[in-house]
Structures are given as structure tokens and as C-alpha cells.
Scaffold this active site. Sequence first.
Site, PDB file in Angstrom:
ATOM      1  N   GLU A  89     -42.036  -7.535 -21.273  1.00  0.00           N
ATOM      2  CA  GLU A  89     -41.751  -8.928 -20.908  1.00  0.00           C
ATOM      3  C   GLU A  89     -42.773  -9.874 -21.510  1.00  0.00           C
ATOM      4  OE1 GLU A  89     -41.170  -9.933 -16.815  1.00  0.00           O
ATOM      5  OE2 GLU A  89     -39.506  -8.528 -16.571  1.00  0.00           O
ATOM      6  N   GLU A  99     -39.610  -6.097 -30.252  1.00  0.00           N
ATOM      7  CA  GLU A  99     -39.468  -6.221 -28.793  1.00  0.00           C
ATOM      8  C   GLU A  99     -38.012  -6.377 -28.364  1.00  0.00           C
ATOM      9  OE1 GLU A  99     -41.917  -5.349 -27.387  1.00  0.00           O
ATOM     10  OE2 GLU A  99     -43.727  -6.058 -28.359  1.00  0.00           O
TER      11      GLU A  99
END
Length: 398
Positions: A253, A376
Site C-alpha cells: 500500500e 507494485e
Amino acid sequence: MARLAQTAGLTDVQSEILATVRQFVDKEVIPHAQELEHADTYPADIVAGMKEMGLFGITIPEEYGGLGESLLTYALVVEEIARGWMSVSGVINTHFIVAHMISRHGTEAQKQHFLPRMATGEVRGSFSMSEPDLGSDVAAIKTRARKTGDGYVIDGSKMWLTNGGSSNLIALLVKTDEGAEKPHQNLTTFLVEKPEGFGEVAPGLTIPGKIDKMGYKGVDTTEAVFDGYEIGADMVLGEAPGKGFAYMMDGVEVGRVNVAARACGIAIRAFELAVEYAQQRKTFGKAIAEHQAVAFKLAEMATKVEAAHLMMVNAARLKDSGARNDVEAGMAKLIASEYCAEVTQDAFRIHGGYGYSKEYEIERLMREAPFLLIGEGTSEIQKTIISRGLLREYKSRS
């Protein structure tokens, strides 16, 4: 109006940090980035400068020797560094994720052992989830840690480690036998200490040579091969087997905010190059910036830069507040990476034939921007995360 990508509500300390980093980027990064990138040379002098400024410990709590700054501060620092050269931001990105995971989930002994040395840059972290056949299906990890007497033996291959050779600490996600029905509850994160370098760096651990990439050069990207590698149980993050997936997702995150910040940095630089070139290059008796086709393109580019920056800042501030930000981080990463690719390509078009020359900086940005569409989690993965979050919040009552 102010220049693009300004952030309201910063403290004096934050503003001072960013001003210092921007000056460093302008003097020490941008003038050397082209030469180092084309030679695929590790930016050792630049990294040394970042150590001196304390950037490796920017978010590490003060009691462990860091600056104790927020994710927002870090993201804005990354934006500035990526504006100079994205590879330099990559040197501290995975390090920051590992430091964040240890700060949030590590035992006190693990914090005392790692964080003070991470704050100085003596210990630099890398982050390993992916495998050669894995893709985005993290729960299907094959690399396994088998329990022995006082520890574990790890076997398997990992892929796409940023700083794989130059780091001396890996946060490693592997499969363990916890007897859980859900696959992700059988995943454990280990803290693997190793020497820097390539080849067999420790008994049972080999870091092959750098992967040759289209862009994102200078920083090393590697595999990691484990073959009977022995590690103590005290190196399980948080001494909590089976919780590795949750810990990694927390790291991802903040990593997505980081990738959004890197995308903003590249887009800002692409706009800067385009708007300067458009005012210098003349056709039909006037600067091309005065032609409506180019002027409108500059307007669109600037709007995308501003929108991406604002979404990145929002996602960082949400995480800092303690609120869940998986949707917002996914949105920021999605829009920033897509807009970065579009703005960079528009800057390339404004440069015309010169944009294809390695003498011009935009050529390098054209090779760097696509990486952010993948890093990511791809845009498709972000859309999956966003849609699930929206359906969770807007659940039908019918």
C-alpha cells in the site's frame, strides 16, 4: 498561479526538507543522470549524498535514529528525486517499504537490530514477493520455508528484486505449512540478512547478475535463488508465521503511493522539458508554444500532472491518518502511472525528431515511464482493487 504540483498545508520542516532535496536533485542528480543511466552505472555518489541528508531514515521513528517523518513527506521527497532520475528513487523505495514493515510489525528485538542501521543507510532493504512463474497471483507462491529444529530451511526462486545485489537485507515472502485453509494464511515474511554483491553471497543463497532492462537502469534488478538456505525463527517478521501476506500488503500500500509519487516526478520533468523546448523551438516564424496545437497539448499535460499529484497526496495523507487507503492508493497509482506515460509521450512528440536522440533527456524518460505501469501491480490489478473497494462501500441493499 503557482508552479505545478505544489502541496498545501506543509509544515516548515517539510518545506525545508523538500527545498533541500530539490536543490540536491538539481545540482547532483540531473547533471549526471544521462551519463550514469546510459552506462547502467550504480549512482554511488548520489546514494552517498542521500545518506548524508538522512533520507534512508526519513520515516524511521526518532527513537531508532530516524527523522520520524510522515508518508506524505517521504512521497514528496520521492517525487522530487524521481524528477531528477527515477532509478535513484528506486534505491530508497524498497528500503523504505522494508523499514515501514519492521516499524509496524517487527518485534522490539527486530526493531533494535535493524532500524538504527537502516536509518543511516548502513543496512539497505529490498523487497521480494514475485517469482518467475507467479505474476500477480501472490497466494500461489512456490518458494517454501520448511521448519527445522530451531529455524527454517528455504528453497525456491524469487524474481524482480530491486536492489537485489546492492541491498544487505531482504524482506522475503515464502510459503510455510501453517495448516490454514486459505492459501494466503500459509505465507510468512522472513528478514534475510546477506552480504552485498552477486553470486553465492551466503550458503544456500545466490544473487545472479543484474537483469538487463529497457529502462530503470543504474539500480540493480535481480533474481534470488534459495537452495537449502538456513535461517533462524527469530527472523520471521514479528515472529508471526502465517501473517506474512498481511504484512506485505501493508508494505505494498505504501509502495503504491511511492510509485504514484515516482510517476508524478517523471511527469513533472517531462512537462518541464516540453514547456521549455516549446518556447525555444521556432517554426513558421514563431515559437511552437504559440501554435494552438502545442499550447493545448501543454495545457492537457499540466492538468494531468496536477491531478495525479493531488491524488497521490490524498492517498499519502489517508495512510498517515491511520485510515484504510487501499482504494485511494490504487486510484493514485493507476492515474499517476497512466498519466505519466501520456505526459511523457506528449513531451516526446513536442520534441519532434530530437526526442528520439539520446542527447535529449526525454529519450530516457520514454524508457522509464512504462515501468510504472507495472511496478507494485499493473493498472488492471489496481482496477480490481478499486472495484472491490467500491462494491464493498456501495453494497446493494436489494
